[in-house]
Motif scaffolding. Structure first.
Motif, short mmCIF file in Angstrom:
data_model
loop_
_atom_site.label_atom_id
_atom_site.label_comp_id
_atom_site.label_asym_id
_atom_site.label_seq_id
_atom_site.Cartn_x
_atom_site.Cartn_y
_atom_site.Cartn_z
N LYS A 84 42.17 -5.53 49.42
CA LYS A 84 41.13 -6.03 50.32
C LYS A 84 41.53 -5.90 51.79
N GLU A 85 42.83 -5.93 52.04
CA GLU A 85 43.32 -5.84 53.41
C GLU A 85 43.32 -4.41 53.94
N ASP B 290 41.48 -15.79 48.13
CA ASP B 290 41.38 -14.33 48.04
C ASP B 290 40.10 -13.93 47.32
N GLN B 291 39.75 -14.65 46.24
CA GLN B 291 38.54 -14.33 45.48
C GLN B 291 37.28 -14.60 46.31
N GLY C 2 37.17 -14.85 49.68
CA GLY C 2 37.21 -14.29 51.03
C GLY C 2 37.21 -15.36 52.09
N THR C 3 37.92 -16.47 51.82
CA THR C 3 37.96 -17.59 52.76
C THR C 3 39.41 -17.99 53.00
N THR C 4 39.64 -19.12 53.64
CA THR C 4 41.00 -19.58 53.92
C THR C 4 41.52 -20.44 52.77
#
Length: 740
Positions: A397-398, A563-564, A566-568
């Motif tokens: 994702k990065e 990660d799933q 897309g948040t902190t």
């Protein structure tokens, strides 16, 4: 130019002189010095062990150097080398093998008997029919249960303490009985009164089926039983010859160790075959007694094993034997499509990575030596390796380039499968494609598909892992359909039952989706607003809470959840705390399960029918010991997940047994077609009725209940797997004559 050539020549001459001098020194060194030199090399653990064995054997005078290895072709002394020592290890293994075989024959137990006449076989069968339980094993020409044949059967008669091996043609020894004499065993094998014990029963049942003999009276399979008693055996550890030394304290060589990789049992001398084969059933019976003793201390597990896992084995044999029909034209088209996608991705990857490549010529992205440093430069981060799971996927994702690389590798693998590999896996005898369904495929008892645990078979493939777009290659036989029935929301229903969380139970009792139900409570909005969008897709609210609920149950860390989503990590942690407040009983159940794992080192599945052993949960970590803390935390988080996965697998297996009974009662071509995750698939005549559908619904929802939580199922009809329609759509199209 001349000066450079002169220097090069002098340099080469110096190097040759140095090497010659080194060879002279090595040739004149003592054997002890040679060993010191060899052991000072950088050695793998395997090579070091082999070299140690050779040195010990040489020191004991058991072996020595071969004369041809001591001198060069010109007659000069030759140094003792690592390569020569490893060749001697091969010689040593052959000597050990010959000695083992000689000793086996010399020490053949007096109660082991080779049966070489029909008259004697009749007597053995008569004696076996008086036994309450016996151990049975087959020896075969190979591992294909649809093509290979039986060359021998071994029997252990416990009450008489007799152990027999009966060889059949095509065994090359003239004493072997004609293959037709296998028929003499039919009354014994088909007897339901005489119970039978096997190790890897699925294989032996299928081999008898190959010869038209239906096995009855199956009582125990020591391989599957060991999975219940210890699901944490190391890879390959469920083979009989691995279990016997560990649990029975009986040393036992594997077939490959005794006879070599390419040996055929039909060519092994019968005096050796007797000892090997009779010992197999002898050990199987002893292992059965050991297992039964320990399992009897867990009566719920014993009852489950004997009433579910054992009756399931013949069901699997029939499921595997049915096999599949594949549309090879579709497979070819699909493969070509994948190949074109791979070519396009390859061009894009080369274009993006080439500026970072330091080598000559074009970058070869299929070469790890070239790709790793190039990709490291491209992302500005040193990659230790190119391991997809551990290294690349966490970065996908990065870095879009890594996402593209993983997609390229996925497509290359699929393309190879559907163009090159899969068409070759058609069985030459049945003309169908067959897979292996392992009922102990995971540590929680879930099915896996693919190769046999005991006998590798290159013609087997993974049905459960077929991509959705590839499933269309599997087609129903002419005049038939594939009917798929899933366990609707199986795992979250299991969670509601195990935890007693009333919010979830209420949702199922009202026929509501549990994730949308929780989202409705959390956002204080009407259920229909957070359930589905007008186009039938998930709302963001439902999608979010499905992810959070499953992450909570399955022990996902706040970093994993972040990660799933897309948040902190902080936001992910807040969501899980909010969920805990909305579902207090679920939260308490997760905590109780983790505490139980920490105290006992295991957790129970539903009704104490299975265990999931988590020994790391009981570890004690000192302050600062991060690795041990990680192990403890991981094991504790696995507890709730294991209970859900394991209890769901119990439901699936019980339902499969009932589904097989239903198919047998219906006859007329009804069969189980497959089990894929939370779905059962049936092969049925295309003139099935709505009453047949009601029967499937009944089997799916009533075979195994999760307490007061109602089960659910969705059913679809397919001519081609993956191209389904609802039951109502099927009958509507049929009435209009639209079903071809």
């Amino acid at each position: 130019m001349n000066l450079k050539l002169s220097l090069t020549t002098d340099s080469n001459a110096t190097e040759r002189a140095r090497q010659a001098n080194e060879r002279r020194k090595m040739a004149s060194e003592s054997l002890a010095d040679a060993w010191r030199r060899i052991f000072a090399m950088k050695l793998t653990e395997s090579d070091r062990q082999k070299l140690t064995e050779v040195k010990e054997a040489m020191d004991a005078g058991l072996i020595g150097r071969n004369p041809q290895d001591c001198v060069t072709k010109s007659g000069r002394p030759k140094a003792f080398s690592k390569a020569e020592a490893l060749r001697l290890w091969q010689d040593l293994q052959e000597r050990k093998r010959e000695e083992t075989l000689r000793r086996m024959v010399e020490e053949t137990p007096s109660n082991y008997e080779l049966v070489t006449s029909s008259e004697r076989l009749l007597e053995v069968v008569k004696a076996a029919l008086t036994e309450p339980i016996i151990a049975v094993d087959t020896e075969t020409t190979g591992i294909d249960v649809y093509t290979d044949v039986i060359v021998g059967v071994s029997l252990t008669l416990p009450e008489q303490d007799r152990h027999y091996y009966i060889p059949f043609k095509p065994t090359i020894d003239e004493r072997a009985l004609p293959s037709e004499s296998l028929e003499i065993l039919r009354p014994l094998i088909e007897s339901d009164e005489v119970k039978k014990i096997f190790h890897n029963a699925i294989f032996d049942i299928a081999m008898f089926k190959r010869h038209g003999i239906k096995l009855n009276g199956l009582a125990w399979d020591t391989m599957t039983a060991m999975h219940l008693l210890n699901e944490n055996e190391p890879k390959g550890g469920y083979k009989l010859k691995k279990l016997a030394p560990k649990y029975l304290k009986v040393e036992s060589d594997t077939f490959d160790e005794l006879f070599g990789d390419d040996a055929k049992f039909s060519e092994i001398p019968l005096d050796i075959a007797l000892v090997y084969a009779a010992k197999d059933t002898h050990l199987t019976y002893r292992l059965y007694k050991f297992q039964r003793y320990h399992m009897s201390k867990m009566p719920e597990m014993m009852r489950y094993y004997e009433t579910v896992e054992v009756p399931l084995l013949p069901v699997i044999v029939e499921l595997e034997a049915n096999g599949y029909i594949l549309d090879l034209d579709f497979a070819k088209e699909y493969g070509e499509k994948l190949r074109k996608e791979a070519e396009q991705l390859h061009k894009e990857l080369i274009a993006e990575l080439s500026p970072y490549y330091d080598g000559d010529g074009e970058l070869n992205i299929n070469s790890p030596q070239q790709l790793r440093p190039t990709l490291s430069k491209a992302i500005g981060r040193e990659l230790p390796n190119l391991d997809a799971k551990k290294t690349l996927k966490p970065l996908r994702k990065e870095f879009p380039i890594i996402e593209k690389l993983l997609e390229y590798k996925r497509i290359i693998k699929l393309s190879s499968t559907y163009i090159d590999s899969l068409p070759q896996k058609q069985n030459p005898t049945t003309k169908r494609w067959h897979s292996r369904f392992n009922p102990m495929g995971t540590v929680t008892g879930r099915f896996s598909s693919g190769k046999d645990e005991e006998v590798g078979n290159d013609n087997q493939f993974n049905v459960q892992n077929q991509p959705k777009e590839a499933r269309r290659m599997f087609v129903a036989p002419p005049g038939k359909v594939i009917i798929g029935a899933d366990f609707k929301a199986q795992e979250i229903r299991c969670v509601a039952y195990l935890s007693g969380e009333q919010v979830l139970i209420d949702a199922f009792n009202k026929g509501k989706d549990p994730y949308a139900w929780v989202a409705s409570m959390y956002y204080k909005r009407p259920y229909h607003e957070v359930y589905k969008n007008p186009d039938g897709s998930d709302t963001p609210e439902r999608k979010l809470f499905k992810t959070v609920v499953l992450a909570y149950i399955y022990g996902t860390s706040k970093w994993g959840l972040a990660d799933q989503l897309g948040t902190t990590p902080d936001e992910a942690e807040k969501l899980m705390k909010d969920l805990s407040a909305e579902l207090p009983r679920l939260s308490e159940w997760v905590k109780e399960t983790q505490e139980f794992a920490a105290k006992h080192g295991f957790v129970w599945m539903d009704g104490k029918q299975r265990k999931r052993r988590l020994p790391d949960a009981k570890l004690k970590a000192r302050w600062g010991d991060k690795e041990t803390w990680k192990k403890i935390s991981r094991a504790k988080r696995q507890g709730p997940n294991a209970r859900v996965q394991g209890s769901s697998s119990i439901q699936t297996k019980v339902t499969m047994i009932e589904a097989a009974k239903m198919c047998e009662q219906k006859g007329n071509g009804w069969r189980l077609w497959g089990t894929v995750h939370d779905e059962l698939l049936f092969e049925a005549p295309e003139d099935f009725t709505r009453e047949d559908i009601y029967d499937i619904e009944r089997v799916m929802t009533e075979s195994y209940r999760f307490g007061e939580v109602p089960n659910g199922t969705d059913i679809e009809i397919m001519k081609r797997w993956g191209e389904g329609m609802t039951v109502d759509e099927w009958f509507a199209r049929k009435e209009k004559g639209l079903i071809a």
